[in-house]
Design an enzyme around this catalytic site. Structure first.
Site, mmCIF file in Angstrom:
data_model
loop_
_atom_site.group_PDB
_atom_site.id
_atom_site.type_symbol
_atom_site.label_atom_id
_atom_site.label_comp_id
_atom_site.label_asym_id
_atom_site.label_seq_id
_atom_site.Cartn_x
_atom_site.Cartn_y
_atom_site.Cartn_z
ATOM 1 N N ASP A 206 0.835 -1.192 0.000
ATOM 2 C CA ASP A 206 0.000 0.000 0.000
ATOM 3 C C ASP A 206 0.875 1.249 0.000
ATOM 4 O O ASP A 206 1.856 1.324 0.752
ATOM 5 C CB ASP A 206 -0.865 -0.038 1.280
ATOM 6 C CG ASP A 206 -1.919 1.047 1.315
ATOM 7 O OD1 ASP A 206 -2.886 0.940 0.557
ATOM 8 O OD2 ASP A 206 -1.769 1.990 2.113
ATOM 9 N N GLU A 276 1.940 -0.075 -4.859
ATOM 10 C CA GLU A 276 0.997 0.952 -5.314
ATOM 11 C C GLU A 276 1.711 2.292 -5.323
ATOM 12 O O GLU A 276 2.147 2.765 -4.270
ATOM 13 C CB GLU A 276 -0.210 1.013 -4.365
ATOM 14 C CG GLU A 276 -1.195 2.096 -4.766
ATOM 15 C CD GLU A 276 -2.125 2.534 -3.644
ATOM 16 O OE1 GLU A 276 -3.241 2.969 -3.915
ATOM 17 O OE2 GLU A 276 -1.718 2.450 -2.455
HETATM 18 C C1 NOJ Z 1 -4.414 3.071 -0.524
HETATM 19 C C2 NOJ Z 1 -5.562 2.124 -0.379
HETATM 20 O O1 NOJ Z 1 -5.775 1.497 -1.606
HETATM 21 C C3 NOJ Z 1 -6.751 2.919 0.098
HETATM 22 O O2 NOJ Z 1 -7.934 2.165 0.102
HETATM 23 C C4 NOJ Z 1 -6.450 3.454 1.478
HETATM 24 O O3 NOJ Z 1 -7.502 4.293 1.905
HETATM 25 C C5 NOJ Z 1 -5.141 4.250 1.471
HETATM 26 N N1 NOJ Z 1 -4.093 3.580 0.781
HETATM 27 C C6 NOJ Z 1 -4.666 4.487 2.878
HETATM 28 O O4 NOJ Z 1 -4.147 3.297 3.391
#
Ligand code: NOJ
Length: 547
Positions: A206, A276
């Site tokens: 993430d 990500e």
């Molecule tokens: C990216 C995640 O995909 C999202 O759903 C989340 O709210 C944020 N990161 C914070 O962790």
């Protein structure tokens, strides 16, 4: 089913990954929320699509302020999802069905309920005092700098006990860990090892470019527009998009940490990472930095194809920019995930285009060079759910309503059985409603219809598996008019020409004389249209020819 096709360690290259959002997949307890046993029950559905792996959104202990992306214990399952034994059973069943399992590591921040933060905030001199990003106020009491939270407001929150601010990129209850502290890195890597030892096949990382912040806490400059940029910033209702995020994320120190992460993974066989990267205009450079050299991440995804644009120009620009920027790295393309409006709704001009767009989009995604991620429900051609304010659960949407309604519209439960209560998702009231028009698209309905979106996904993914060149073969664009996307994929003895018409009008593509056209290839759902050396296409159509 399809033939096994890869060296064990290289399974991720060109893989098809199916994202499960556990809270909305399948409930087995009647509490209206999905759980791990529900995932186990439905693994057959996922395997029947012919994917290589699943990515599970977080199921760890969490107060659920951000639906589990606020972790309070990295090494345990939240009771709402089940137990560690349920996880082990799910993992074993996935492996039995030939599916790899990637779990979501949310290590940039924790929940404010995590014992590390509870200790850190208790004083300025406890052993974990420096585990989060603490800073003194400016002399006038305001926040240390101008950093903002993605979820709205300042990126700093005052703590009365320490008489300091702490940093948070997301909710106030998601304090950012201080990666400059080696003990923090050590502790996080220990939690990663915990899951590796349990047998997971990899991690989705993430917000992987948010790990480090500028030690000097310098102010971000105002947003500098870049006309060449393909990356998406935050929606324009959000002042976060008004800054260039030079200092609050994507710091150079991260590369060394990612090498440590990879070294740990490489102690095990066949494990992979997908990061990500949310970095606006700099995303591709960041992907290049993080995936080159074979000693950091295996692959990354950006937000480039997650916006509203479904034109040949846009797709070509995204892929070509990627090819230029990332010569030695790997991408994972996706049209949907749990953070964006469902792509069918983003791309259609009228409701009757739903099926056609759903089919064309997966066929296009399957022919791109890279791995691909599918998001649960897209195999049914689900649209974005239109929810009332009272139904919203996403703090991001609640904060910016009505200008931006947040992410609940893509998170509604999976419809399994048309005739059952809540389309077979749960016997209780689901945490988000199942829209009526989703129930009509339930799995049990579509399974029986030869030309359904669901069966198209199965056939298209089988086509991808059959053609080795689609996994990791070279990809080159051909000269065409702007509206047409024409490219070749080539590996070993196989060379295929793909032509997509993403417009709504008929179009034709006349290949250069130098191209030796072979036989047209039938691609599921799209007939062959080669006539006197010209490829004739309807609106929203595609064709494939051997070269
Ligand atoms: C990216 C995640 O995909 C999202 O759903 C989340 O709210 C944020 N990161 C914070 O962790």
């Amino acid at each position: 089913m399809a033939k096994p096709r890869k060296k064990a360690d290289d399974w991720w290259r060109g893989a098809v990954i199916y994202q499960v959002y556990p809270r909305s997949f399948q409930d087995t307890t009647g509490d209206g929320m999905g759980d791990l046993r529900g995932i186990t029950k439905r693994l057959g559905h996922i395997a029947s699509l012919g994917v290589d792996a699943i990515w599970l959104s977080p199921f760890f202990k969490s107060p659920m302020a951000d639906m589990g992306y606020d972790v309070s214990d990295y090494c345990d399952v939240d009771p709402m999802f089940g137990t560690l034994a349920d996880f082990d059973a799910m993992l074993a069943e996935a492996h039995r069905l030939g599916l790899k399992v990637i779990i979501d590591q949310v290590i940039s921040h924790t929940s404010d309920q995590h014992p590390w933060f509870v200790e850190s905030r208790s004083s300025r001199n406890n052993p974990k005092a420096d585990w989060y990003v603490w800073a003194d106020p400016k002399p006038d009491g305001t926040a240390p700098n101008n950093w903002l939270s993605i979820f709205g407001g300042p990126g700093w929150e005052w703590d009365g006990v320490r008489k300091q601010y702490y940093m948070h990129n997301f909710l106030i209850s998601q304090p950012d860990l201080n990666f400059h502290n080696p003990d923090v890195q050590e502790a996080l890597l220990k939690t990663v090892r915990f899951w590796l030892d349990r047998g997971v096949d990899g991690f989705r990382l993430d917000t992987v470019n948010f790990y480090f912040h500028d030690r000097k806490l310098r102010d971000n400059p105002p947003h500098e527009p870049d006309p060449e940029a393909v990356g998406l910033d935050a929606p324009d209702v959000n002042p976060y998009g008004m800054q260039t995020h030079r200092y609050d994320k994507t710091q150079p120190e991260n590369v060394a940490f990612l090498k440590r992460f990879r070294a740990l993974l490489d102690e095990y066989e066949g494990r992979a990472t997908v990061g990500e990267v949310g970095d606006g205009a700099r995303s591709l450079k960041t992907v290049a930095d993080y995936t080159s050299g074979g000693d950091k991440l295996h692959m990354c995804y950006t937000f480039d194809l997650l916006g509203p644009d479904f034109t040949a120009d846009h797709v070509r620009k995204c892929v070509q920019s990627f090819q230029r920027a990332v010569t030695d790295g790997w991408v994972c393309w996706a049209f949907s995930n749990h953070d964006v409006n469902r792509h069918v709704s983003r791309f259609i001009r009228a409701p009757e285009e739903r099926e056609r767009i759903a089919k064309l989009a997966i066929t296009l995604l399957s022919t791109l060079r890279g791995s691909i991620c599918l998001y649960q429900g897209e195999e049914l051609g689900l649209t974005e759910a239109d929810l009332a304010f009272e139904d919203l659960r996403d703090p991001y949407g609640i904060r910016f309503w009505p200008a931006f309604k947040g992410r609940d519209g893509c998170r509604t439960p999976m419809p399994w059985q048309h005739g059952e209560a809540h389309a077979g998702f749960s016997t209780g009231k689901p945490w988000l409603p199942v829209p009526q028009d989703h129930a009509r698209l339930a799995v049990d309905v579509q399974e029986k219809i030869a030309g359904s979106v669901f069966n198209h996904y199965r056939a298209t993914l089988a086509f991808r598996r059959e053609h080795e060149t689609l996994h990791d073969g070279d990809m080159s664009f051909l000269h065409s008019n702007h509206d047409i996307l024409a490219f070749t994929r080539e590996k070993g003895g196989e060379k295929l020409l793909f032509v997509f018409n993403l417009t709504h009008e008929k179009a034709e593509f006349v290949p250069a004389k130098s191209l030796k056209l072979g036989a047209p290839l039938s691609v599921p759902g799209f007939g062959a249209k080669l006539k006197d050396g010209t490829i004739e296409l309807d609106g929203l159509d595609m064709a494939c020819v051997r070269l």
